[in-house]
Design an enzyme around this catalytic site. Structure first.
Site, PDB file in Angstrom:
ATOM      1  N   TRP A  76      29.999  36.870  21.262  1.00 31.65           N
ATOM      2  CA  TRP A  76      30.706  36.829  22.552  1.00 31.65           C
ATOM      3  C   TRP A  76      29.818  37.254  23.723  1.00 31.65           C
ATOM      4  CZ3 TRP A  76      31.092  41.387  25.271  1.00 31.65           C
ATOM      5  CH2 TRP A  76      31.001  42.593  24.555  1.00 31.65           C
ATOM      6  N   TRP A 104      47.006  43.291  34.467  1.00 34.03           N
ATOM      7  CA  TRP A 104      45.894  43.089  33.520  1.00 34.03           C
ATOM      8  C   TRP A 104      44.566  43.504  34.157  1.00 34.03           C
ATOM      9  CZ3 TRP A 104      45.763  42.533  28.439  1.00 34.03           C
ATOM     10  CH2 TRP A 104      46.920  42.085  27.786  1.00 34.03           C
ATOM     11  N   TRP A 140      36.447  38.887  27.440  1.00 37.03           N
ATOM     12  CA  TRP A 140      35.639  38.363  26.326  1.00 37.03           C
ATOM     13  C   TRP A 140      35.940  39.145  25.047  1.00 37.03           C
ATOM     14  CZ3 TRP A 140      33.021  34.054  25.281  1.00 37.03           C
ATOM     15  CH2 TRP A 140      32.810  33.186  26.339  1.00 37.03           C
ATOM     16  N   GLU A 158      50.024  40.151  36.157  1.00 38.95           N
ATOM     17  CA  GLU A 158      48.622  39.708  36.047  1.00 38.95           C
ATOM     18  C   GLU A 158      47.708  40.680  36.785  1.00 38.95           C
ATOM     19  OE1 GLU A 158      47.629  37.431  33.982  1.00 38.95           O
ATOM     20  OE2 GLU A 158      49.724  37.054  33.503  1.00 38.95           O
ATOM     21  N   TRP A 178      27.237  37.653  12.595  1.00 39.02           N
ATOM     22  CA  TRP A 178      26.926  36.492  13.423  1.00 39.02           C
ATOM     23  C   TRP A 178      25.785  35.714  12.776  1.00 39.02           C
ATOM     24  CZ3 TRP A 178      30.505  35.708  16.902  1.00 39.02           C
ATOM     25  CH2 TRP A 178      31.148  36.800  17.492  1.00 39.02           C
ATOM     26  N   ASN A 231      42.480  30.159  33.918  1.00 41.85           N
ATOM     27  CA  ASN A 231      42.561  31.204  32.895  1.00 41.85           C
ATOM     28  C   ASN A 231      42.817  30.672  31.485  1.00 41.85           C
ATOM     29  OD1 ASN A 231      42.834  34.019  31.957  1.00 41.85           O
ATOM     30  ND2 ASN A 231      44.961  33.384  31.609  1.00 41.85           N
TER      31      ASN A 231
HETATM   32  P1  FAD Z   1      46.139  34.453  39.102  1.00 43.45           P
HETATM   33  O1  FAD Z   1      46.849  33.846  37.967  1.00 43.45           O
HETATM   34  O2  FAD Z   1      46.591  34.084  40.460  1.00 43.45           O
HETATM   35  O3  FAD Z   1      46.215  36.033  38.890  1.00 43.45           O
HETATM   36  C1  FAD Z   1      46.139  36.961  39.982  1.00 43.45           C
HETATM   37  C2  FAD Z   1      45.068  37.991  39.725  1.00 43.45           C
HETATM   38  O4  FAD Z   1      45.385  38.751  38.564  1.00 43.45           O
HETATM   39  C3  FAD Z   1      43.694  37.412  39.451  1.00 43.45           C
HETATM   40  O5  FAD Z   1      43.030  37.069  40.653  1.00 43.45           O
HETATM   41  C4  FAD Z   1      43.034  38.549  38.695  1.00 43.45           C
HETATM   42  O6  FAD Z   1      42.544  39.537  39.571  1.00 43.45           O
HETATM   43  C5  FAD Z   1      44.185  39.133  37.904  1.00 43.45           C
HETATM   44  N1  FAD Z   1      44.194  38.580  36.539  1.00 43.45           N
HETATM   45  C6  FAD Z   1      44.807  37.461  36.106  1.00 43.45           C
HETATM   46  N2  FAD Z   1      44.600  37.298  34.774  1.00 43.45           N
HETATM   47  C7  FAD Z   1      43.818  38.327  34.385  1.00 43.45           C
HETATM   48  C8  FAD Z   1      43.257  38.725  33.137  1.00 43.45           C
HETATM   49  N3  FAD Z   1      43.447  38.036  32.020  1.00 43.45           N
HETATM   50  N4  FAD Z   1      42.508  39.829  33.107  1.00 43.45           N
HETATM   51  C9  FAD Z   1      42.291  40.571  34.221  1.00 43.45           C
HETATM   52  N5  FAD Z   1      42.787  40.248  35.422  1.00 43.45           N
HETATM   53  C10 FAD Z   1      43.546  39.131  35.505  1.00 43.45           C
HETATM   54  N6  FAD Z   1      38.915  37.455  35.886  1.00 43.45           N
HETATM   55  C11 FAD Z   1      38.123  37.932  36.872  1.00 43.45           C
HETATM   56  O7  FAD Z   1      38.618  38.290  37.936  1.00 43.45           O
HETATM   57  N7  FAD Z   1      36.775  38.042  36.681  1.00 43.45           N
HETATM   58  C12 FAD Z   1      36.175  37.669  35.519  1.00 43.45           C
HETATM   59  O8  FAD Z   1      34.949  37.806  35.390  1.00 43.45           O
HETATM   60  C13 FAD Z   1      36.985  37.134  34.488  1.00 43.45           C
HETATM   61  N8  FAD Z   1      36.447  36.701  33.314  1.00 43.45           N
HETATM   62  C14 FAD Z   1      37.261  36.197  32.323  1.00 43.45           C
HETATM   63  C15 FAD Z   1      36.698  35.792  31.105  1.00 43.45           C
HETATM   64  C16 FAD Z   1      37.500  35.278  30.085  1.00 43.45           C
HETATM   65  C17 FAD Z   1      36.873  34.869  28.767  1.00 43.45           C
HETATM   66  C18 FAD Z   1      38.888  35.160  30.291  1.00 43.45           C
HETATM   67  C19 FAD Z   1      39.773  34.635  29.200  1.00 43.45           C
HETATM   68  C20 FAD Z   1      39.461  35.572  31.479  1.00 43.45           C
HETATM   69  C21 FAD Z   1      38.659  36.102  32.515  1.00 43.45           C
HETATM   70  N9  FAD Z   1      39.230  36.527  33.734  1.00 43.45           N
HETATM   71  C22 FAD Z   1      38.395  37.040  34.706  1.00 43.45           C
HETATM   72  C23 FAD Z   1      40.688  36.603  33.922  1.00 43.45           C
HETATM   73  C24 FAD Z   1      41.360  35.381  34.561  1.00 43.45           C
HETATM   74  O9  FAD Z   1      40.949  34.205  33.930  1.00 43.45           O
HETATM   75  C25 FAD Z   1      41.081  35.248  36.048  1.00 43.45           C
HETATM   76  O10 FAD Z   1      41.330  36.471  36.708  1.00 43.45           O
HETATM   77  C26 FAD Z   1      41.965  34.176  36.683  1.00 43.45           C
HETATM   78  O11 FAD Z   1      41.756  32.940  36.065  1.00 43.45           O
HETATM   79  C27 FAD Z   1      41.642  34.067  38.166  1.00 43.45           C
HETATM   80  O12 FAD Z   1      42.403  33.064  38.765  1.00 43.45           O
HETATM   81  P2  FAD Z   1      43.527  33.425  39.819  1.00 43.45           P
HETATM   82  O13 FAD Z   1      42.982  34.380  40.823  1.00 43.45           O
HETATM   83  O14 FAD Z   1      44.053  32.129  40.329  1.00 43.45           O
HETATM   84  O15 FAD Z   1      44.576  34.152  38.898  1.00 43.45           O
END
Ligand code: FAD
Length: 463
Positions: free
Chosen positions: A370, A288, A393, A285, A316, A352
């Site tokens: 979007w 990502w 997005w 993650e 759109w 997420n």
């Molecule tokens: P955990 O599951 O604990 O993951 C650990 C870390 O991995 C996160 O803190 C984050 O830095 C990174 N990570 C996890 N999933 C993703 C992902 N899909 N993409 C990139 N990094 C990821 N994340 C943001 O940090 N900022 C945003 O503005 C953001 N906008 C999002 C918008 C959409 C439409 C979607 C679908 C996802 C978005 N995310 C964003 C990704 C993700 O949802 C969040 O990082 C995550 O929910 C944060 O919770 P956590 O720290 O408990 O994640």
């Protein structure tokens, strides 16, 4: 007035999205120089191309700056806040203080890089040291390349290449003490409170205060707690929004209260037989996040421009403001969508899985561009991130790097049944859901899905 001794010329540390004292290579280098250290944060609301943080982000930033300022004071320095266009403001500071050098940790957005380049080249022309460090990503974008020397556009080989690259460096310690620099009277500082980062009327931040304690110290506690309690089951439980199973570290990473290196190595230290799978999934993650930043580096305008330009022809329909409003307020009649949007409004984050579902619903059932959703998330997320937000997005929209195919439309009801089987999450945020007071869906899922797929055909034809 006598000339300052050479060793008394300050080393300036320009803090940006790295609001921490531990594992901060720029701060470390300044401290090691033996010079007085001048720590500065610039609030730039004067460079129009820079994307200003949204409201929830500004709330976080305010409190994190307070915390950073306190930490620096304990070490013997302080945080100076300046306001103005970054390039001119930092250059003027270097000249007014006759700084020997300036140090910062790199940013990866297009405008930010241009500003940093300009400051660096002026500082060097003026005879000062100007040094930048990699601190906010595990892998610098130009170091991870395909066999052809290009950037990766697909996640799996990207992450494989990262894992094959030299391992991320070990995090460095916080300085034990700092020699703070005196600030000449010619430098016009701004009190943090004057930046107006906090909401006033109305004060909507109550839920944020309940949910979060910004700052580096709280960030470390949170990391420790996650690793001790949740790493083992992370892989199985991370997709279940009703369970508090993820790290909630995203705002910490966004504002740099923790570096990814600290998280990476702390996770590695916890890796054993019981946590190995959880640790690998958690690392991927973080992968990502790396991928999103590397994509931003290649596509600096990805917050507004489709990465796959054929999506520019997506037809759109005219925007219905009432549909957008219903989505923003969590009043769509789709329980999982509404729960997510209300969680977002109250706490500044959303699980997420639910982010994916709410985004898909906006784009593929409400047929709303979007960019409207991205902007709302930008304003309401405390982790709103210049790379992760637009990247994800576009991933949901189908127009992004390694994106979900457009025709894969999340069904919010099936998603609810699968990931919130007992309704714990929905009931927490939508208490009226099973009381008979809950409205009908504002759209028909099947019809709108068909309309979205028909619109998608227009994109396919344009290829
Ligand atoms: P955990 O599951 O604990 O993951 C650990 C870390 O991995 C996160 O803190 C984050 O830095 C990174 N990570 C996890 N999933 C993703 C992902 N899909 N993409 C990139 N990094 C990821 N994340 C943001 O940090 N900022 C945003 O503005 C953001 N906008 C999002 C918008 C959409 C439409 C979607 C679908 C996802 C978005 N995310 C964003 C990704 C993700 O949802 C969040 O990082 C995550 O929910 C944060 O919770 P956590 O720290 O408990 O994640």
């Amino acid at each position: 007035m006598s000339e300052p001794r050479e060793q008394d010329r300050p080393a300036v540390v320009w803090f940006r999205d790295d609001l921490r004292i531990a594992d901060n290579p720029a701060l470390h280098a300044a401290a090691e120089s033996g010079r007085p250290v001048l720590c500065v944060f610039v609030w730039d609301d004067a460079t129009p191309e820079l994307r200003a943080p949204g409201a929830a982000g500004r709330w976080w930033l305010h409190h994190s700056l307070v915390s950073l300022g306190d930490a620096l004071e304990r070490l013997g320095a302080r945080l100076t806040i300046l306001r103005g266009p970054s390039e001119q403001t930092v250059t003027r500071l270097l000249r007014d203080t006759d700084a020997a050098g300036v140090f910062w940790n790199r940013r990866y957005g297009g405008v930010e890089r241009r500003i940093d380049e300009a400051v660096k080249s002026t500082a060097r022309d003026d005879g000062r040291e100007a040094t930048s460090f990699g601190a906010n990503l595990l892998f610098e974008p130009w170091t991870i390349r395909t066999g052809q020397g290009t950037a990766f556009s697909v996640y799996t080989p990207f992450w494989r290449a990262c894992l094959a690259a030299p391992a991320p460096r070990k995090p460095g310690p916080a300085p034990k003490s700092l020699r703070g620099a005196a600030l000449p009277g010619t430098v016009k500082t701004t009190p943090l409170d004057d930046l107006g980062l906090l909401p006033t009327h109305p004060d909507w931040a109550e839920g944020l205060r309940e949910a979060w304690e910004p700052g580096e110290k709280a960030a470390h506690h949170q990391l420790e707690k996650f690793l001790a309690d949740d790493l083992g089951a992370y892989r199985e439980e991370r997709d279940v929004p009703g369970v508090d199973a993820t790290s909630r570290l995203s705002p910490r990473l966004r504002w740099g209260e923790l570096s990814p290196h600290q998280i990476w190595h702390a996770t590695e230290e916890r890796r054993d037989r019981a946590t190995a799978q959880g640790a690998a999934t958690f690392a991927s993650e973080l992968g990502w996040r790396e991928f999103a930043y590397h994509t931003l580096f290649e596509h600096p305008d990805m917050a507004t421009v489709n990465i796959h330009r054929e999506y520019d022809s997506f037809p759109w329909p005219r925007l219905h403001p009432s549909a957008l409003r219903a989505w923003q307020k969590g009043r769509t009649g789709m329980p999982l969508v509404d729960a997510g949007m209300r969680e977002l409004w109250r706490t500044g984050v959303m699980h997420n899985r639910v982010r994916m579902v709410t985004a898909s619903f906006l784009i593929k059932n409400l047929l709303i561009d979007w960019r409207h959703g991205e902007q709302w998330f930008w304003d309401t997320l405390v982790d709103a991130d210049p790379a992760n937000n637009p990247f994800n997005w576009q991933w949901v929209a189908g127009s992004g790097a390694d994106a979900a195919p457009y025709f894969r439309v999340f069904n919010p009801e099936l998603q609810r049944e699968k990931f919130d089987t007992h309704g714990d999450y929905v009931r927490r945020w939508v208490p009226e859901w099973d009381t008979g007071d809950y409205p009908e869906p504002i759209v028909d899922l099947k019809e709108t899905r068909q309309a979205a797929l028909a619109a998608y055909d227009a994109v396919k034809r344009s290829r």
